[in-house]
Scaffold this motif. Structure first.
Motif, PDB file in Angstrom:
ATOM      1  N   TRP A 182     -17.808  15.538 -47.505  1.00 51.94           N
ATOM      2  CA  TRP A 182     -17.622  14.456 -46.534  1.00 51.94           C
ATOM      3  C   TRP A 182     -16.175  14.477 -46.044  1.00 51.94           C
ATOM      4  CZ3 TRP A 182     -21.964  12.604 -44.912  1.00 51.94           C
ATOM      5  CH2 TRP A 182     -23.040  12.379 -45.771  1.00 51.94           C
ATOM      6  N   LYS A 183     -15.978  14.222 -44.763  1.00 52.07           N
ATOM      7  CA  LYS A 183     -14.605  14.054 -44.266  1.00 52.07           C
ATOM      8  C   LYS A 183     -13.923  12.898 -44.991  1.00 52.07           C
ATOM      9  CE  LYS A 183     -15.287  15.816 -39.558  1.00 52.07           C
ATOM     10  NZ  LYS A 183     -15.247  15.458 -38.118  1.00 52.07           N
ATOM     11  N   ASP A 184     -14.676  11.816 -45.158  1.00 52.27           N
ATOM     12  CA  ASP A 184     -14.170  10.648 -45.872  1.00 52.27           C
ATOM     13  C   ASP A 184     -15.335  10.063 -46.666  1.00 52.27           C
ATOM     14  OD1 ASP A 184     -13.076   8.346 -46.847  1.00 52.27           O
ATOM     15  OD2 ASP A 184     -12.335   7.593 -44.925  1.00 52.27           O
ATOM     16  N   PRO A 185     -15.323  10.153 -48.008  1.00 51.26           N
ATOM     17  CA  PRO A 185     -16.459   9.650 -48.787  1.00 51.26           C
ATOM     18  C   PRO A 185     -16.745   8.166 -48.571  1.00 51.26           C
ATOM     19  CG  PRO A 185     -15.008  11.001 -50.147  1.00 51.26           C
ATOM     20  CD  PRO A 185     -14.305  10.778 -48.854  1.00 51.26           C
ATOM     21  N   LYS A 186     -15.728   7.395 -48.149  1.00 50.79           N
ATOM     22  CA  LYS A 186     -15.932   5.973 -47.913  1.00 50.79           C
ATOM     23  C   LYS A 186     -16.465   5.690 -46.514  1.00 50.79           C
ATOM     24  CE  LYS A 186     -12.207   4.703 -51.090  1.00 50.79           C
ATOM     25  NZ  LYS A 186     -10.903   3.995 -51.232  1.00 50.79           N
ATOM     26  N   ALA A 187     -16.474   6.705 -45.647  1.00 47.70           N
ATOM     27  CA  ALA A 187     -16.993   6.551 -44.278  1.00 47.70           C
ATOM     28  C   ALA A 187     -17.803   7.796 -43.950  1.00 47.70           C
ATOM     29  CB  ALA A 187     -15.845   6.351 -43.290  1.00 47.70           C
ATOM     30  N   THR A 188     -19.010   7.875 -44.512  1.00 48.80           N
ATOM     31  CA  THR A 188     -19.833   9.075 -44.368  1.00 48.80           C
ATOM     32  C   THR A 188     -20.321   9.288 -42.942  1.00 48.80           C
ATOM     33  OG1 THR A 188     -21.774   7.782 -45.051  1.00 48.80           O
ATOM     34  CG2 THR A 188     -20.579   8.987 -46.763  1.00 48.80           C
TER      35      THR A 188
END
Length: 493
Positions: free
Chosen positions: A290-296
């Motif tokens: 994920w680019k950002d695990p908190k903003a999939t």
């Protein structure tokens, strides 16, 4: 259809006819195009258009694309293979806008950038006037193609007064878009500029001019102090570089005669060659993150590496990525992937490839999730950076620095920059040597912006127009430090 709402009485835009979008009809035709016909190693992108619209576009793919190509490892692959279902799901929606304001929708590969699409649309039989990418504003094709050239420029920095020797401040640099490059310096006057067809030519011309006038250069910057007579000589040198009077061979002799002068082009080429000529010793593997695990919702990035390198890093992809997102054409990844180098604490360097959409910040976050993360990462076209330098940029700073590059004016006032940034050194590097006077750490970007505006308003009488630069004497600096101390006390309380 109701009339467009007027923004103010007599607004001419309110009386113009709205754009008309052509409805989709017929089946979809997919064609492949070179990203750059002059550099076919850059790879391909696909464009999908409905059959009726394709005839209007004069739509046909590049004719010199081979059906089968041979990779560097000797493997033969199908060049134009395309999964239609994947294309419909992952393709980005674009609009082609013609002079009569009619909009024609089509889809293109996620790898298609503005520059690539402008070059492709120009090769159609009936090219549009403008293109509109998804979730962004429209742009004219001619404006984008005009920015392809790289410029070497000489500008006068009008925000700064002449020094006590009567010399004004000038900047000699290179850019594809000059106003955007020099906007931090405020009002500037372009004295001379020369357009070059490639980045390498502009880098060489810039290096020659920097070396020729090195005695007038401010340390660690692209800023020079010139008299009016010297500016004429610099302008002539710039025109000579543009007209080819200064040859590339002369440039090489300039650089080789002085080991302290190493152009950034040579550093970039060295790191790129190191990645290209790295030999694989085992099976090639890849993982998805994920680019950002908190903003999939931002999507995924793939990483390709040798098995031995993967074991060294302890690389394991993010386990919660759905299976549909893991589809990857290995041949396409090898040709389009961006080269990176991982630097470990023992001095070893290990090359790998990643998705072209991988940025420094996203790669720093991904590498920190490996079992054995490296100390530094280095993109193929840049310098190494520490993981923590980018991963920990969650705070924001309001700062005041003294611009040591610029001497005092006739009123004994020095130049200071008051701004905000996640990383102060990177923000002010264009100004050369700076002295940090005071800084304030805040938790959010919004709070930093609010406090920066408040300080700017307090010292607005001493501000250089359209900049974050202020002319302040010693008494005003004491006042500025007291303001920062008061803001720090309020934050702690």
């Amino acid at each position: 259809m109701p009339n467009k709402r007027r923004r103010y009485p007599g607004d001419p835009a309110s009386r113009s006819a709205p754009s008309r979008r052509v409805p989709l009809k017929g089946h979809t035709i997919y064609q492949h195009f070179w990203k750059n016909p002059d550099d076919k190693d850059a790879g391909l992108v696909w464009v999908g258009v409905r059959s009726e619209i394709a005839r209007f576009f004069g739509f046909s793919g590049d004719s010199d694309i081979p059906l089968v190509s041979t990779t560097k490892s000797g493997r033969r692959v199908v060049t134009c293979m395309l999964n239609m279902h994947v294309a419909q799901a992952s393709g980005r929606g674009w609009l082609a806008i013609y002079p009569d304001k009619t909009e024609y929708p089509f889809k293109a590969s996620p790898l298609a950038t503005r520059k690539i699409m402008a070059q492709i649309a120009r090769r159609w039989g009936n090219p549009p006037l403008a293109l509109k990418p998804p979730r962004s504003s429209a742009f004219k094709i001619d404006d984008i193609l005009r920015e392809v050239a790289s410029h070497v420029y000489l500008v006068q920095l009008e925000s700064f007064c002449k020094n006590k020797l009567g010399e004004a401040y000038y900047k000699i640099g290179k850019a594809k878009h000059i106003p955007r490059r020099i906007k931090q310096f405020g009002p500037c006057k372009v004295i001379a500029s020369a357009a070059f067809s490639s980045e390498s030519e502009s880098l060489r011309a810039e290096a020659v001019i920097h070396q020729r006038y090195n005695m007038f250069r401010q340390p660690g910057t692209e800023i020079f102090c010139f008299t009016d007579d010297q500016v004429e000589s610099v302008s002539k040198s710039l025109n000579d570089a543009r007209d080819g009077i200064i040859t590339l061979e002369e440039l090489d002799s300039h650089i080789s005669s002085d080991e302290s002068i190493v152009s950034s082009m040579h550093r970039i080429q060295a790191s790129t060659d190191q990645d290209i000529h790295a030999r694989s010793r085992g099976q090639t593997l890849w993982e998805m993150y994920w680019k950002d695990p908190k903003a999939t919702h931002k999507g995924c990035i793939w990483i390709m590496f040798d098995r031995t390198v993967g074991n060294l890093f302890g690389v394991t992809g993010d386990p919660d990525i759905p299976g549909m997102r893991k589809g990857l054409r290995v041949s396409a990844a090898k040709s389009r992937g961006k080269g990176w180098i991982a630097h470990h604490a023992d001095g070893s360097k290990h090359p790998f490839k990643a998705s072209p959409m991988a940025t420094k910040k996203s790669m720093a976050q991904i590498a920190s999730r490996w079992i054995y993360p490296p100390e530094k990462l280095q993109p193929s076209d840049g310098a190494p950076f520490g993981l923590h330098d980018l991963r920990d940029e969650t705070c924001s700073y309001v700062y005041a620095v003294k611009l040591v590059t610029f001497s005092e004016n006739t009123l004994d006032e020095c130049y200071y920059k008051i701004g905000k940034s996640n990383q102060v050194p990177r923000r002010i590097k264009q100004f050369g040597l700076c002295e940090l006077i005071v800084s304030l750490k805040v938790d959010t970007e919004k709070e930093a912006l609010r406090k920066e505006r408040m300080i700017h308003e307090m010292f607005s009488d001493f501000r250089c127009p359209d900049t974050e630069i202020f002319r302040l004497g010693k008494s005003r600096i004491k006042q500025l430090c007291e303001v920062f101390r008061g803001l720090e006390a309020d934050r702690i309380a």
